[in-house]
Design a protein around this motif. Sequence first.
Motif, PDB file in Angstrom:
ATOM      1  N   ALA A  59     -15.477  20.644  31.475  1.00 44.43           N
ATOM      2  CA  ALA A  59     -15.030  20.974  32.821  1.00 44.43           C
ATOM      3  C   ALA A  59     -13.667  20.335  33.073  1.00 44.43           C
ATOM      4  CB  ALA A  59     -16.040  20.474  33.849  1.00 44.43           C
ATOM      5  N   GLU A  60     -12.816  21.019  33.811  1.00 47.10           N
ATOM      6  CA  GLU A  60     -11.490  20.491  34.143  1.00 47.10           C
ATOM      7  C   GLU A  60     -11.485  19.781  35.493  1.00 47.10           C
ATOM      8  OE1 GLU A  60      -8.750  23.729  33.845  1.00 47.10           O
ATOM      9  OE2 GLU A  60      -8.925  23.837  31.674  1.00 47.10           O
ATOM     10  N   TYR A  61     -12.655  19.495  35.995  1.00 48.96           N
ATOM     11  CA  TYR A  61     -12.822  18.823  37.286  1.00 48.96           C
ATOM     12  C   TYR A  61     -13.912  17.768  37.125  1.00 48.96           C
ATOM     13  CZ  TYR A  61     -16.617  22.162  37.211  1.00 48.96           C
ATOM     14  OH  TYR A  61     -17.703  22.892  36.818  1.00 48.96           O
ATOM     15  N   THR A  62     -14.051  16.901  38.090  1.00 49.91           N
ATOM     16  CA  THR A  62     -15.047  15.838  38.025  1.00 49.91           C
ATOM     17  C   THR A  62     -16.434  16.426  38.275  1.00 49.91           C
ATOM     18  OG1 THR A  62     -13.376  14.334  38.899  1.00 49.91           O
ATOM     19  CG2 THR A  62     -15.657  13.560  38.904  1.00 49.91           C
ATOM     20  N   VAL A  63     -17.334  16.253  37.295  1.00 50.36           N
ATOM     21  CA  VAL A  63     -18.680  16.816  37.418  1.00 50.36           C
ATOM     22  C   VAL A  63     -19.670  15.839  38.021  1.00 50.36           C
ATOM     23  CG1 VAL A  63     -18.357  18.469  35.527  1.00 50.36           C
ATOM     24  CG2 VAL A  63     -19.394  16.240  35.051  1.00 50.36           C
ATOM     25  N   LEU A  64     -19.366  14.548  37.971  1.00 52.16           N
ATOM     26  CA  LEU A  64     -20.300  13.547  38.475  1.00 52.16           C
ATOM     27  C   LEU A  64     -19.527  12.317  38.924  1.00 52.16           C
ATOM     28  CD1 LEU A  64     -23.377  13.166  38.772  1.00 52.16           C
ATOM     29  CD2 LEU A  64     -23.425  12.314  36.427  1.00 52.16           C
ATOM     30  N   ASN A  65     -19.810  11.845  40.137  1.00 56.92           N
ATOM     31  CA  ASN A  65     -19.148  10.674  40.710  1.00 56.92           C
ATOM     32  C   ASN A  65     -20.174   9.572  40.930  1.00 56.92           C
ATOM     33  OD1 ASN A  65     -16.355  11.790  41.493  1.00 56.92           O
ATOM     34  ND2 ASN A  65     -17.748  13.283  42.370  1.00 56.92           N
ATOM     35  N   PHE A  66     -19.813   8.349  40.582  1.00 61.96           N
ATOM     36  CA  PHE A  66     -20.691   7.204  40.757  1.00 61.96           C
ATOM     37  C   PHE A  66     -20.058   6.232  41.750  1.00 61.96           C
ATOM     38  CE2 PHE A  66     -21.651   8.802  36.523  1.00 61.96           C
ATOM     39  CZ  PHE A  66     -23.042   8.830  36.534  1.00 61.96           C
ATOM     40  N   PRO A  67     -20.536   6.181  42.998  1.00 59.86           N
ATOM     41  CA  PRO A  67     -20.024   5.200  43.955  1.00 59.86           C
ATOM     42  C   PRO A  67     -20.433   3.793  43.519  1.00 59.86           C
ATOM     43  CG  PRO A  67     -21.265   6.936  45.070  1.00 59.86           C
ATOM     44  CD  PRO A  67     -21.514   7.080  43.612  1.00 59.86           C
ATOM     45  N   VAL A  68     -19.494   2.859  43.582  1.00 58.93           N
ATOM     46  CA  VAL A  68     -19.750   1.475  43.188  1.00 58.93           C
ATOM     47  C   VAL A  68     -19.166   0.534  44.238  1.00 58.93           C
ATOM     48  CG1 VAL A  68     -19.820   2.008  40.708  1.00 58.93           C
ATOM     49  CG2 VAL A  68     -17.649   1.357  41.763  1.00 58.93           C
ATOM     50  N   ASN A 118     -16.538  16.080  29.468  1.00 55.54           N
ATOM     51  CA  ASN A 118     -16.695  16.312  30.903  1.00 55.54           C
ATOM     52  C   ASN A 118     -16.175  15.105  31.677  1.00 55.54           C
ATOM     53  OD1 ASN A 118     -18.113  18.869  30.817  1.00 55.54           O
ATOM     54  ND2 ASN A 118     -19.805  17.706  29.942  1.00 55.54           N
ATOM     55  N   ILE A 119     -15.522  15.353  32.792  1.00 55.09           N
ATOM     56  CA  ILE A 119     -14.898  14.283  33.577  1.00 55.09           C
ATOM     57  C   ILE A 119     -15.906  13.697  34.569  1.00 55.09           C
ATOM     58  CG2 ILE A 119     -13.031  13.703  35.165  1.00 55.09           C
ATOM     59  CD1 ILE A 119     -11.536  16.193  33.985  1.00 55.09           C
ATOM     60  N   LEU A 120     -15.976  12.367  34.562  1.00 55.17           N
ATOM     61  CA  LEU A 120     -16.823  11.596  35.472  1.00 55.17           C
ATOM     62  C   LEU A 120     -15.936  10.592  36.188  1.00 55.17           C
ATOM     63  CD1 LEU A 120     -19.538  10.685  32.799  1.00 55.17           C
ATOM     64  CD2 LEU A 120     -19.506  12.705  34.240  1.00 55.17           C
ATOM     65  N   SER A 121     -16.454   9.980  37.245  1.00 53.55           N
ATOM     66  CA  SER A 121     -15.665   8.940  37.902  1.00 53.55           C
ATOM     67  C   SER A 121     -16.559   7.845  38.439  1.00 53.55           C
ATOM     68  CB  SER A 121     -14.829   9.512  39.060  1.00 53.55           C
ATOM     69  OG  SER A 121     -15.609   9.636  40.236  1.00 53.55           O
ATOM     70  N   VAL A 122     -15.956   6.678  38.599  1.00 53.05           N
ATOM     71  CA  VAL A 122     -16.512   5.618  39.428  1.00 53.05           C
ATOM     72  C   VAL A 122     -15.529   5.472  40.581  1.00 53.05           C
ATOM     73  CG1 VAL A 122     -17.804   4.394  37.633  1.00 53.05           C
ATOM     74  CG2 VAL A 122     -15.413   3.817  38.008  1.00 53.05           C
ATOM     75  N   LEU A 123     -16.051   5.299  41.764  1.00 57.34           N
ATOM     76  CA  LEU A 123     -15.176   5.186  42.926  1.00 57.34           C
ATOM     77  C   LEU A 123     -15.768   4.296  43.980  1.00 57.34           C
ATOM     78  CD1 LEU A 123     -15.384   8.281  45.218  1.00 57.34           C
ATOM     79  CD2 LEU A 123     -16.859   8.024  43.259  1.00 57.34           C
ATOM     80  N   HIS A 124     -14.896   3.706  44.753  1.00 56.86           N
ATOM     81  CA  HIS A 124     -15.297   2.899  45.899  1.00 56.86           C
ATOM     82  C   HIS A 124     -14.839   3.639  47.142  1.00 56.86           C
ATOM     83  CE1 HIS A 124     -15.064  -0.353  48.894  1.00 56.86           C
ATOM     84  NE2 HIS A 124     -16.216  -0.657  48.336  1.00 56.86           N
ATOM     85  N   LEU A 125     -15.787   4.104  47.924  1.00 55.83           N
ATOM     86  CA  LEU A 125     -15.468   4.893  49.122  1.00 55.83           C
ATOM     87  C   LEU A 125     -15.074   3.999  50.279  1.00 55.83           C
ATOM     88  CD1 LEU A 125     -18.343   7.492  48.883  1.00 55.83           C
ATOM     89  CD2 LEU A 125     -15.966   7.786  48.255  1.00 55.83           C
TER      90      LEU A 125
END
Length: 125
Positions: A59-68, A118-125
Motif C-alpha cells: 500500500a502507498e498509504y498508512t494501513v495501520l496506526n499505533f497511538p503511543v 506496507n506502511i505503518l506508523s506510531v504516533l502521539h496524538l
Amino acid sequence: MLGNAKAFTGFSVNDIPAARTFYEQTLGLKVSEFNGMLTLHLGTGAEVLVYPKPNHVPAEYTVLNFPVEDIAEVVTALTALGVRFEQYSGMTDERGITWGSKDGRGPDIAWFTDPAGNILSVLHL
C-alpha cells in the motif's frame, strides 16, 4: 443496513510466516492464524485481517496506526528490534520522527514498513 455489521479491515502481504513473526514478535501484537490468514488482535478490541496475495503490491498509504504515549521511546525500542523508520527529506529527524506538534502541522509521527512493505506508523496524538 450495515450499521450494526461487525465490520473489519484488512490488507495483503506476500509472506504470511514473515508477517506473523513481525507482528507477533517484533511489534508484540496478539496474532492468530486460520486458513492461511492472520488476524491481528489490537488493543482496542478491533481485529485486522492479513491475507496472502502472491502478486502483492505494498500500500502507498498508512494501513495501520499505533497511538503511543512516548513516540521517542517507542521508536528507540523498535529500532533496537531491527525496525527501520522511513526518512522523509525535510520532515523527519535522524530517527525518522516528524515532530508535527512543535509547529502545528499535526501529530508527532514516525512511519515504518512491515516485511511486505506496507506502511505503518506510531504516533502521539
